[in-house]
Motif scaffolding. Structure first.
Motif, PDB file in Angstrom:
ATOM      1  N   ASP A 187     -46.059 -66.583  77.729  1.00 52.49           N
ATOM      2  CA  ASP A 187     -46.647 -67.573  76.828  1.00 52.49           C
ATOM      3  C   ASP A 187     -47.909 -68.112  77.472  1.00 52.49           C
ATOM      4  O   ASP A 187     -47.888 -68.578  78.620  1.00 52.49           O
ATOM      5  N   ARG A 188     -49.017 -68.026  76.728  1.00 50.86           N
ATOM      6  CA  ARG A 188     -50.309 -68.500  77.228  1.00 50.86           C
ATOM      7  C   ARG A 188     -50.689 -67.765  78.520  1.00 50.86           C
ATOM      8  O   ARG A 188     -50.954 -68.375  79.562  1.00 50.86           O
ATOM      9  N   ARG A 211     -47.129 -63.752  73.840  1.00 51.05           N
ATOM     10  CA  ARG A 211     -47.477 -64.680  72.771  1.00 51.05           C
ATOM     11  C   ARG A 211     -48.617 -65.575  73.228  1.00 51.05           C
ATOM     12  O   ARG A 211     -48.667 -65.986  74.388  1.00 51.05           O
ATOM     13  N   LEU A 212     -49.505 -65.915  72.304  1.00 52.74           N
ATOM     14  CA  LEU A 212     -50.617 -66.810  72.618  1.00 52.74           C
ATOM     15  C   LEU A 212     -51.387 -66.305  73.830  1.00 52.74           C
ATOM     16  O   LEU A 212     -51.784 -67.066  74.707  1.00 52.74           O
ATOM     17  N   ASN A 214     -54.570 -64.252  75.810  1.00 52.44           N
ATOM     18  CA  ASN A 214     -56.024 -64.146  75.731  1.00 52.44           C
ATOM     19  C   ASN A 214     -56.452 -63.038  76.680  1.00 52.44           C
ATOM     20  O   ASN A 214     -56.266 -63.149  77.898  1.00 52.44           O
ATOM     21  N   ASP A 236     -50.031 -63.326  67.943  1.00 53.45           N
ATOM     22  CA  ASP A 236     -50.691 -64.634  67.950  1.00 53.45           C
ATOM     23  C   ASP A 236     -51.646 -64.748  69.130  1.00 53.45           C
ATOM     24  O   ASP A 236     -51.649 -65.746  69.865  1.00 53.45           O
ATOM     25  N   SER A 237     -52.485 -63.724  69.322  1.00 54.23           N
ATOM     26  CA  SER A 237     -53.315 -63.662  70.515  1.00 54.23           C
ATOM     27  C   SER A 237     -54.776 -63.389  70.172  1.00 54.23           C
ATOM     28  O   SER A 237     -55.121 -63.075  69.032  1.00 54.23           O
ATOM     29  N   TRP A 238     -55.607 -63.485  71.206  1.00 57.80           N
ATOM     30  CA  TRP A 238     -57.061 -63.320  71.085  1.00 57.80           C
ATOM     31  C   TRP A 238     -57.486 -62.238  72.062  1.00 57.80           C
ATOM     32  O   TRP A 238     -57.196 -62.319  73.253  1.00 57.80           O
TER      33      TRP A 238
END
Length: 513
Positions: A187-188, A211-212, A214, A236-238
């Motif tokens: 996460d992150r 998830r999330l 970058n 849900d990512s970039w």
């Protein structure tokens, strides 16, 4: 000694607010910090500065962090804010179940590796370990370290609010290597500035989820260099300025249950690939899925799914692309495969793709050139054979056909040839061979008329359901060989004079009918 405050949940809904406040006040008033050694023993937290670590970006912390990790076997090493430089080739080792590294959630905590061979090992590579975490921490490689975090035989590794960046620019360098790891969870997680973000190796790789996330300035976000995995998901990512999201480059057979990209924005890179298949002796995937995704491929001239380097012969590979917005200047196909790829082993299901002309996503059968083409309906007089060129899958309607005598409909079987038309109906192409010959898509009926000829069938795995008829008119027997697969269970077959056989592929071998 580090001054810490007891963590109290003063928002517990089960107690009235005045009672909650009284409990919090009493605990805070009565709290007395313990000596570091006693606190560690009670809580399982091992503070790195208690082992001599100094986060001034100057002091070498190799021995201090190694000692803290050794002491914390089964506990958590806490690093206050600061930059902890690690300069030696000997890698830090985090081992033991539930052993973690935790940074300061309110400030910058960085471990900076400066040696090319340095880095952090999670697990010793011999014994499986469980539930290891990296949290609230930045790990950098100063542009020199080749593998920053190496996880070996780790089950349920967990990254929370973690940034890993700056591996060596040397080819193959990576931020995370996961060897024989399962249940990777993040996460992150931020990965930046390296040839490879995550390299998956080994044979044991169950479900992994990010998830999330970058991903920034990477050659490949995830490279599969082992035998694949049961499920790998990025959602849900970039993803920005990365050349490829998923890359498959392996020396062993690769198999996937699911490979997923969901609710992701992919931005700002020319020639962006969502999937590239570079090398694998065999490859199959139950479901490769790109969905609810926005892709800005800038002025891309390459396909988003590029499997041109490998001819998938084991298969099947199933790719689903749906609810995707693609902004690109590319005029080529968005999915491209090996020139010899059999269409039934590499399947696509493309739905609701916006921003790209429909013909660039057509899921028609593959051409011999390895692209999907939009079938065309042509009208003309006379047969198309030798005079009409069109994409594979095209239909030709003969206006002057006499019903019951001349065929009226023809199907184009291969690109780049005006001789690959096949009549749908009663007419078949016939060719006589007087020397050894290997069959092609242009052939249908072959007459063997030479001394001891060998006619070779193509690989059965490439042409499921396709058949050829061979007739021998010469006084010597004609040998039927195979480029792949048996013929009625044998390595070859023989046709005496005046005998014929029709050979059809069952997807693996040839059968005579």
């Amino acid at each position: 000694m580090v001054n810490r405050l007891v963590a109290v949940d003063d928002a517990d809904y089960r107690l009235p607010q005045p009672v909650r406040q009284a409990i919090v006040t009493d605990l805070r008033a009565s709290y007395v910090p313990l000596p570091e050694s006693e606190s560690n023993a009670l809580t399982g937290w091992f503070h790195a500065d208690g082992f001599g670590a100094v986060g001034d970006d100057e002091t070498s912390n190799d021995d201090a962090l190694a000692a803290a990790l050794a002491a914390a076997n089964g506990g958590s090493v806490y690093l206050p804010r600061g930059i902890y430089r690690v300069t030696q080739a000997t890698r830090l080792l985090l081992e033991g179940n539930f052993t973690s590294i935790i940074g300061d959630p309110a400030g910058r905590t960085e471990i900076k590796f400066t040696h090319p061979d340095g880095g952090l090992d999670v697990g010793n590579g011999t014994d499986f370990v469980y539930e290891n975490r990296l949290r609230d921490i930045l790990i950098t490689g100063a542009g020199a370290t080749r593998t920053l975090v190496r996880m070996r035989k780790v089950y349920e590794p967990y990254f929370v609010n973690t940034r890993i960046e700056g591996a060596s620019a040397q080819t193959g360098s990576c931020l995370i290597e996961a060897n024989e790891c399962g249940q990777l969870d993040a996460d992150r997680l931020i990965l930046a500035n390296a040839p490879i973000g995550i390299k998956v190796t080994g044979t044991t790789t169950p479900i992994s989820t990010i998830r999330l996330g970058n991903f920034y300035s990477l050659g490949e976000c995830v490279r599969f260099a082992g035998s694949g995995c049961s499920k790998f998901v990025i959602n849900d990512s970039w993803i920005e300025a990365c050349a490829a999201v998923y890359a498959i480059d392996s020396t062993v057979a690769v198999s996937f249950g699911e490979l997923v990209l969901d609710n992701v924005r992919v931005l700002n890179v020319a020639n962006q690939r969502l999937l590239t298949l570079t090398a694998a002796p065999s490859f199959n995937a139950q479901a490769i899925s790109f969905r609810n995704t926005y892709v800005d491929a800038v002025s891309s001239t390459v396909p988003l799914v590029d499997a041109t380097a490998v001819n998938v012969t084991s298969g099947p590979v199933n790719i689903s692309i749906r609810d995707v917005v693609v902004l690109t200047a590319s005029t080529g196909p968005m999915v491209k495969v090996h020139p010899s790829q059999a269409w039934h082993l590499f399947r696509t299901n493309i739905q609701n793709v916006r921003g790209v002309p429909a013909e660039q996503w057509s899921a028609a059968p593959l051409t011999s050139g390895g692209t999907w083409a939009t079938p065309t309906i042509l009208d003309g007089v006379g047969t198309p054979e030798g005079q009409v060129a069109a994409p594979v899958g095209s239909l030709y309607r003969r206006a002057d056909a006499f019903v019951g005598f001349s065929p009226s409909l023809y199907l184009k079987m291969a690109d780049a040839s005006s001789k690959a038309w096949r009549a749908v109906g009663t007419q078949r192409a016939v060719a006589t061979k007087t020397s050894n010959y290997a069959l092609t898509l242009d052939d249908e009926v072959i007459i063997s008329n030479g001394t001891n000829l060998t006619i070779t069938l193509p690989q059965a795995a490439l042409y499921h359901g396709r058949f050829w008829t061979i007739k021998n008119v010469h006084s010597t027997a004609c040998t039927i060989a195979s480029a792949g697969g048996t013929i009625d269970g044998a390595s070859n077959a023989s046709l005496p004079q005046w005998k014929s056989g029709t050979f059809i592929s069952d997807g693996t071998n040839w059968v005579t009918i």
